[in-house]
Design a protein around this motif. Structure first.
Motif, PDB file in Angstrom:
ATOM      1  N   HIS A  53       0.831  -1.198   0.000  1.00 59.20           N
ATOM      2  CA  HIS A  53       0.000   0.000   0.000  1.00 59.20           C
ATOM      3  C   HIS A  53       0.871   1.256   0.000  1.00 59.20           C
ATOM      4  N   SER A  54       1.890   1.279   0.829  1.00 59.50           N
ATOM      5  CA  SER A  54       2.808   2.423   0.900  1.00 59.50           C
ATOM      6  C   SER A  54       3.546   2.617  -0.421  1.00 59.50           C
ATOM      7  N   TRP A  57       1.176   4.182  -2.932  1.00 60.06           N
ATOM      8  CA  TRP A  57       0.959   5.598  -2.642  1.00 60.06           C
ATOM      9  C   TRP A  57       2.156   6.437  -3.085  1.00 60.06           C
ATOM     10  N   ARG A  58       3.372   5.902  -2.865  1.00 62.79           N
ATOM     11  CA  ARG A  58       4.568   6.626  -3.341  1.00 62.79           C
ATOM     12  C   ARG A  58       4.530   6.733  -4.862  1.00 62.79           C
ATOM     13  N   TYR A  59       4.114   5.670  -5.539  1.00 63.24           N
ATOM     14  CA  TYR A  59       4.013   5.697  -7.002  1.00 63.24           C
ATOM     15  C   TYR A  59       2.978   6.735  -7.435  1.00 63.24           C
ATOM     16  N   TYR A  60       1.831   6.750  -6.775  1.00 60.47           N
ATOM     17  CA  TYR A  60       0.792   7.726  -7.092  1.00 60.47           C
ATOM     18  C   TYR A  60       1.304   9.159  -6.916  1.00 60.47           C
ATOM     19  N   LYS A  61       1.980   9.409  -5.805  1.00 58.48           N
ATOM     20  CA  LYS A  61       2.496  10.762  -5.550  1.00 58.48           C
ATOM     21  C   LYS A  61       3.520  11.175  -6.595  1.00 58.48           C
ATOM     22  N   ARG A  64       1.520  12.021  -9.662  1.00 55.66           N
ATOM     23  CA  ARG A  64       0.810  13.286  -9.452  1.00 55.66           C
ATOM     24  C   ARG A  64       1.730  14.465  -9.709  1.00 55.66           C
TER      25      ARG A  64
END
Length: 76
Positions: A53-54, A57-61, A64
């Motif tokens: 999950h972490s 989220w790092r990939y998403y950020k 972004r």
């Protein structure tokens, strides 16, 4: 767990590889943990899920930041 490794570069190919490897990992280990009602194994799997999950989220950020223009379009 040999095929699944958390961490590494944040790029599409790696994220897809990690997702596939994690899926196979969970499919084999989660069923065994639930059927055996093994709290230690289940705790370990939940920790792995948290790491995944972490990572996502790092990939998403990262995406972004790289594609801020696309995010602006979605916010409208």
């Amino acid at each position: 767990m040999d095929e699944y490794q958390i961490g590494g570069p944040l790029k599409l190919y790696t994220a897809l590889e990690k997702t596939q490897a994690f899926s196979l990992f969970l499919k084999s280990r989660m069923t065994q943990a639930l059927e055996a009602e093994d709290p230690t194994e289940l705790h370990y799997l939940l920790a792995q899920l948290d790491d995944f999950h972490s990572y996502m989220w790092r990939y998403y950020k990262t995406l972004r930041e790289k594609r801020a223009q696309q995010m602006d379009v979605l916010d409208r």
